[in-house]
Design an enzyme around this catalytic site. Sequence first.
Site, PDB file in Angstrom:
ATOM      1  N   ASP A  98       0.186  -1.505  -0.182  1.00 58.39           N
ATOM      2  CA  ASP A  98       0.142  -0.076   0.008  1.00 58.39           C
ATOM      3  C   ASP A  98       1.418   1.454   0.407  1.00 58.39           C
ATOM      4  O   ASP A  98       1.916   1.150   0.916  1.00 58.39           O
ATOM      5  CB  ASP A  98      -1.167  -0.222   1.364  1.00 58.39           C
ATOM      6  CG  ASP A  98      -1.841   0.580   0.954  1.00 58.39           C
ATOM      7  OD1 ASP A  98      -2.715   1.493   0.427  1.00 58.39           O
ATOM      8  OD2 ASP A  98      -2.711   1.299   2.571  1.00 58.39           O
ATOM      9  N   ASN A 127      -9.586   0.760   1.866  1.00 56.36           N
ATOM     10  CA  ASN A 127      -9.157   0.195   2.756  1.00 56.36           C
ATOM     11  C   ASN A 127      -9.120   0.927   3.763  1.00 56.36           C
ATOM     12  O   ASN A 127      -9.644   2.073   4.067  1.00 56.36           O
ATOM     13  CB  ASN A 127      -7.779   1.421   1.983  1.00 56.36           C
ATOM     14  CG  ASN A 127      -7.494   0.993   0.675  1.00 56.36           C
ATOM     15  OD1 ASN A 127      -7.988   0.248  -0.252  1.00 56.36           O
ATOM     16  ND2 ASN A 127      -5.901   1.423   0.687  1.00 56.36           N
TER      17      ASN A 127
HETATM   18  O1  G3H Z   1      -4.245   3.359   2.252  1.00 59.49           O
HETATM   19  C1  G3H Z   1      -5.305   3.152   3.620  1.00 59.49           C
HETATM   20  C2  G3H Z   1      -6.085   3.959   3.393  1.00 59.49           C
HETATM   21  O2  G3H Z   1      -6.081   4.396   3.106  1.00 59.49           O
HETATM   22  C3  G3H Z   1      -6.402   4.145   5.574  1.00 59.49           C
HETATM   23  O3  G3H Z   1      -6.852   5.000   5.716  1.00 59.49           O
HETATM   24  O4  G3H Z   1      -6.409   5.314   8.042  1.00 59.49           O
HETATM   25  O5  G3H Z   1      -8.892   6.830   7.296  1.00 59.49           O
HETATM   26  O6  G3H Z   1      -8.407   4.035   7.609  1.00 59.49           O
HETATM   27  P1  G3H Z   1      -7.336   4.508   7.330  1.00 59.49           P
HETATM   28 ZN    ZN Z   2      -4.217   4.946   1.389  1.00 58.84          ZN
END
Ligand code: G3H
Ligand code: ZN
Length: 287
Positions: free
Chosen positions: A80, A233
């Site tokens: 990611d 995500n």
């Molecule tokens: O790439 C990871 C996500 O975009 C996580 O976002 O921490 O707001 O759930 P978040």
């Molecule tokens: Zn993210």
Amino acid sequence: MKTLKYYFAKAKKEKFAIGQFNFSDWSQVKGIIAAAANLKSPIILGTSEGESKFVGSQEAVAMVKILRRKTGLPIFLNLDHAKSFEYIKEAILAGYDMVHFDGSKLPLEENIKISKKVAALAKKHGVVVEGEVGRFGTDASRLYKEKFEIKEEDLTSSADAQLYVKKTGVDVLAVSVGTFHGIDNSGASPNIRLERLKEIAEKVALPLVLHGGSGTPEKDVAQAIGLGICKININTDIRLAFSARLRKMLEINKDEITPYKYLAEPIEAVRAVVEEKIKLFGSVSKA
Ligand code: G3H
Ligand code: ZN
């Protein structure tokens, strides 16, 4: 087992989203997998570059392979927000199923240039590539003390998205449509700019990805899925659930030193959060 590409196509056709759940150690993975198994859902396990380095890229791959074999579930692994081509290469060679190149801070031309290189390498290894156009406002998941404002210029422009997709050959596209990483403690929810999302979806046929899923109002999420979001995500909600329960357990059981005893409840807290998300994303029984 069917491929990740198959599940993205299925998500787009049947209008559900695959949850990407980030982790930084085995305990969180246990909670995430328990939720996926209970609800028979396909899932993507995510590691940022930092999380991946902490866990070990080869260790993460080995873990996912064993989990797939043991559960028979479509469980995939994504790198990611990777910003370096070198680390993407390492992850691909280690056996990640998917890589996300985050060139969102670069000028569009530069983002296109590197994304194209990533896509070419990934294709050789049968790895799915997520590209990104637009900015999410921050790099790290965190809790904001003050209201977090999304700048209009950080939202994805549909014309840029169309050009980027045409030139790079990525498989799925992350778009900035009003969400941000982390949770705004002032109580302000991120709200998804549905009009902008619709405009992008009209120009880009690929499955779209929503980042910053934590703390987003449920009705916005449901509508966004209807408009073409196929992966969402989640990181902060998992970190919060895990850390809060862990703190509580250590406070209550001051003398307990056996990790598997005080970790059982935080794992359970992760399972509960992930089950809620899977239901919201509509991926129950889609495995
Ligand atoms: O790439 C990871 C996500 O975009 C996580 O976002 O921490 O707001 O759930 P978040
Ligand atoms: Zn993210």
